[in-house]
Motif scaffolding. Sequence first.
Motif, PDB file in Angstrom:
ATOM      1  N   ILE A 201     -22.592 -55.623  63.905  1.00 29.68           N
ATOM      2  CA  ILE A 201     -22.119 -54.389  63.263  1.00 29.68           C
ATOM      3  C   ILE A 201     -21.099 -54.711  62.174  1.00 29.68           C
ATOM      4  CG2 ILE A 201     -20.797 -52.267  63.631  1.00 29.68           C
ATOM      5  CD1 ILE A 201     -22.076 -52.119  66.424  1.00 29.68           C
ATOM      6  N   PHE A 202     -20.152 -55.598  62.495  1.00 31.70           N
ATOM      7  CA  PHE A 202     -19.120 -55.953  61.521  1.00 31.70           C
ATOM      8  C   PHE A 202     -19.708 -56.620  60.283  1.00 31.70           C
ATOM      9  CE2 PHE A 202     -15.917 -56.171  65.196  1.00 31.70           C
ATOM     10  CZ  PHE A 202     -15.385 -54.925  64.878  1.00 31.70           C
ATOM     11  N   VAL A 203     -20.588 -57.619  60.489  1.00 31.95           N
ATOM     12  CA  VAL A 203     -21.138 -58.334  59.339  1.00 31.95           C
ATOM     13  C   VAL A 203     -22.112 -57.458  58.565  1.00 31.95           C
ATOM     14  CG1 VAL A 203     -23.154 -59.437  60.460  1.00 31.95           C
ATOM     15  CG2 VAL A 203     -21.955 -60.612  58.609  1.00 31.95           C
ATOM     16  N   GLY A 204     -22.855 -56.588  59.277  1.00 32.11           N
ATOM     17  CA  GLY A 204     -23.760 -55.666  58.592  1.00 32.11           C
ATOM     18  C   GLY A 204     -22.997 -54.686  57.723  1.00 32.11           C
ATOM     19  N   ALA A 205     -21.918 -54.112  58.272  1.00 33.71           N
ATOM     20  CA  ALA A 205     -21.090 -53.187  57.495  1.00 33.71           C
ATOM     21  C   ALA A 205     -20.436 -53.906  56.321  1.00 33.71           C
ATOM     22  CB  ALA A 205     -20.029 -52.565  58.400  1.00 33.71           C
ATOM     23  N   GLY A 206     -20.008 -55.156  56.566  1.00 27.46           N
ATOM     24  CA  GLY A 206     -19.382 -55.922  55.498  1.00 27.46           C
ATOM     25  C   GLY A 206     -20.320 -56.188  54.341  1.00 27.46           C
ATOM     26  N   HIS A 207     -21.566 -56.584  54.660  1.00 32.00           N
ATOM     27  CA  HIS A 207     -22.543 -56.838  53.598  1.00 32.00           C
ATOM     28  C   HIS A 207     -22.912 -55.555  52.858  1.00 32.00           C
ATOM     29  CE1 HIS A 207     -23.361 -61.062  53.829  1.00 32.00           C
ATOM     30  NE2 HIS A 207     -23.545 -61.026  55.140  1.00 32.00           N
ATOM     31  N   TYR A 208     -23.023 -54.453  53.585  1.00 34.28           N
ATOM     32  CA  TYR A 208     -23.348 -53.179  52.931  1.00 34.28           C
ATOM     33  C   TYR A 208     -22.239 -52.781  51.952  1.00 34.28           C
ATOM     34  CZ  TYR A 208     -24.351 -48.214  52.315  1.00 34.28           C
ATOM     35  OH  TYR A 208     -24.604 -46.986  51.767  1.00 34.28           O
ATOM     36  N   LEU A 209     -20.987 -52.884  52.391  1.00 36.14           N
ATOM     37  CA  LEU A 209     -19.865 -52.555  51.515  1.00 36.14           C
ATOM     38  C   LEU A 209     -19.755 -53.546  50.357  1.00 36.14           C
ATOM     39  CD1 LEU A 209     -17.147 -51.553  54.145  1.00 36.14           C
ATOM     40  CD2 LEU A 209     -18.482 -50.035  52.673  1.00 36.14           C
ATOM     41  N   ARG A 210     -20.157 -54.794  50.617  1.00 40.10           N
ATOM     42  CA  ARG A 210     -20.142 -55.801  49.549  1.00 40.10           C
ATOM     43  C   ARG A 210     -21.136 -55.429  48.453  1.00 40.10           C
ATOM     44  NH1 ARG A 210     -23.428 -60.568  49.430  1.00 40.10           N
ATOM     45  NH2 ARG A 210     -22.738 -62.036  47.845  1.00 40.10           N
ATOM     46  N   TYR A 211     -22.322 -55.003  48.838  1.00 36.52           N
ATOM     47  CA  TYR A 211     -23.315 -54.591  47.848  1.00 36.52           C
ATOM     48  C   TYR A 211     -22.803 -53.393  47.043  1.00 36.52           C
ATOM     49  CZ  TYR A 211     -26.715 -57.566  50.247  1.00 36.52           C
ATOM     50  OH  TYR A 211     -27.371 -58.621  50.793  1.00 36.52           O
ATOM     51  N   ARG A 212     -22.173 -52.448  47.729  1.00 31.91           N
ATOM     52  CA  ARG A 212     -21.624 -51.272  47.041  1.00 31.91           C
ATOM     53  C   ARG A 212     -20.498 -51.679  46.093  1.00 31.91           C
ATOM     54  NH1 ARG A 212     -22.363 -46.067  48.985  1.00 31.91           N
ATOM     55  NH2 ARG A 212     -20.222 -45.583  48.390  1.00 31.91           N
ATOM     56  N   ALA A 213     -19.672 -52.635  46.536  1.00 29.94           N
ATOM     57  CA  ALA A 213     -18.564 -53.083  45.698  1.00 29.94           C
ATOM     58  C   ALA A 213     -19.070 -53.754  44.426  1.00 29.94           C
ATOM     59  CB  ALA A 213     -17.676 -54.050  46.487  1.00 29.94           C
ATOM     60  N   LEU A 214     -20.177 -54.499  44.544  1.00 26.34           N
ATOM     61  CA  LEU A 214     -20.724 -55.205  43.383  1.00 26.34           C
ATOM     62  C   LEU A 214     -21.290 -54.238  42.340  1.00 26.34           C
ATOM     63  CD1 LEU A 214     -22.389 -58.250  45.153  1.00 26.34           C
ATOM     64  CD2 LEU A 214     -20.471 -58.322  43.544  1.00 26.34           C
ATOM     65  N   ILE A 215     -21.531 -53.001  42.755  1.00 31.56           N
ATOM     66  CA  ILE A 215     -21.956 -51.981  41.800  1.00 31.56           C
ATOM     67  C   ILE A 215     -20.778 -51.525  40.952  1.00 31.56           C
ATOM     68  CG2 ILE A 215     -22.891 -49.641  41.554  1.00 31.56           C
ATOM     69  CD1 ILE A 215     -24.466 -50.111  44.123  1.00 31.56           C
ATOM     70  N   SER A 216     -19.581 -51.448  41.571  1.00 31.75           N
ATOM     71  CA  SER A 216     -18.388 -50.923  40.905  1.00 31.75           C
ATOM     72  C   SER A 216     -17.519 -52.002  40.269  1.00 31.75           C
ATOM     73  CB  SER A 216     -17.535 -50.136  41.910  1.00 31.75           C
ATOM     74  OG  SER A 216     -18.283 -49.107  42.518  1.00 31.75           O
ATOM     75  N   TYR A 217     -17.521 -53.211  40.857  1.00 37.20           N
ATOM     76  CA  TYR A 217     -16.648 -54.280  40.368  1.00 37.20           C
ATOM     77  C   TYR A 217     -17.481 -55.480  39.932  1.00 37.20           C
ATOM     78  CZ  TYR A 217     -13.245 -51.684  43.241  1.00 37.20           C
ATOM     79  OH  TYR A 217     -12.463 -50.713  43.810  1.00 37.20           O
ATOM     80  N   PRO A 218     -16.972 -56.262  38.963  1.00 34.92           N
ATOM     81  CA  PRO A 218     -17.663 -57.509  38.591  1.00 34.92           C
ATOM     82  C   PRO A 218     -17.514 -58.564  39.681  1.00 34.92           C
ATOM     83  CG  PRO A 218     -15.599 -57.290  37.385  1.00 34.92           C
ATOM     84  CD  PRO A 218     -15.805 -55.989  38.117  1.00 34.92           C
ATOM     85  N   VAL A 219     -18.406 -59.549  39.672  1.00 34.49           N
ATOM     86  CA  VAL A 219     -18.365 -60.630  40.660  1.00 34.49           C
ATOM     87  C   VAL A 219     -17.027 -61.354  40.616  1.00 34.49           C
ATOM     88  CG1 VAL A 219     -19.405 -62.839  41.322  1.00 34.49           C
ATOM     89  CG2 VAL A 219     -20.858 -60.941  40.619  1.00 34.49           C
ATOM     90  N   SER A 220     -16.446 -61.504  39.419  1.00 33.85           N
ATOM     91  CA  SER A 220     -15.180 -62.212  39.258  1.00 33.85           C
ATOM     92  C   SER A 220     -14.022 -61.499  39.936  1.00 33.85           C
ATOM     93  CB  SER A 220     -14.860 -62.397  37.771  1.00 33.85           C
ATOM     94  OG  SER A 220     -14.769 -61.134  37.120  1.00 33.85           O
ATOM     95  N   VAL A 221     -14.201 -60.240  40.288  1.00 33.49           N
ATOM     96  CA  VAL A 221     -13.190 -59.487  41.030  1.00 33.49           C
ATOM     97  C   VAL A 221     -13.509 -59.496  42.523  1.00 33.49           C
ATOM     98  CG1 VAL A 221     -12.170 -57.203  41.427  1.00 33.49           C
ATOM     99  CG2 VAL A 221     -12.588 -58.001  39.092  1.00 33.49           C
TER     100      VAL A 221
END
Length: 268
Positions: A201-221
């Motif tokens: 659950i933790f790693v699944g939620a983390g990856h989902y939020l990571r994908y969402r973050a990559l939509i809003s922020y650049p990889v360098s951030v």
Amino acid sequence: MIDLILIALLFSLHQICIKKGVSYGDANYGAFISLLTTSVIFTILSYGRVVFNWLFIGVMVVAGLLHFFIARVAFYNAISRIGANSAGSLSATRVFFASLIGIMLGESVTFKVLMMSALIFVGIWLISSPAGVRDRRGIVLAVVTGFITALSSGVVKYGMQIRPDPVFGSAVGYVASTAILPSVFRFERKGGERYFILAGIFVGAGHYLRYRALISYPVSVVEPFLSIYPLFTLILTGLVFRNIEKVSRNIVMGSLLIILGIESYYLL
């Protein structure tokens, strides 16, 4: 930026749960239960997203087998052998391997790559020293995790160019890995399901939020924030879960040097 810190915390909690779970069941069983959990999560999130683009599905199966199957099994076995702190820090070398792959493909060797390499290798030396963990197989498994993760990133990038849907793409990779794992590895000891499910659950939620973050922020951030997750693991095991594993001075120093090396790559 709070959402990026949350992702790093979720990845740390994932490691802690695995370390706790492997005291009851073996690492391969833990990887299976965790994968099954994340498969269910991403399959549900993929409702209405399914498109039978066979090239995309094939590429994401390969990416999933690299990251969710090979890398995750290696990572869980590394945690079982050398602990969550050392395994997490050593697997974070994925940034180094990603830059190394780039150099092999023609990118130039920059000062920040050299600095990152030096800091990471000193960190690995400290962790593998007599005052560290002294388990070469565990160290190799953790470093292999970093290499396979970096390799899978290139495959994922190619897949996202075919169809930009990381949620359905992840579901394909998770389901394929979950289906194959039991036919490759035997489960010598079962148990700790509640910890492995929580880890999934933790790693699944983390990856989902990571994908969402990559939509809003650049990889360098995004990457510098995510790369601090071994630091969260050190803090959690040292303050809250001190009974899970011993944290030596060399492990702390080595982990901090690896984190500093990764951060220098993005911030210099």
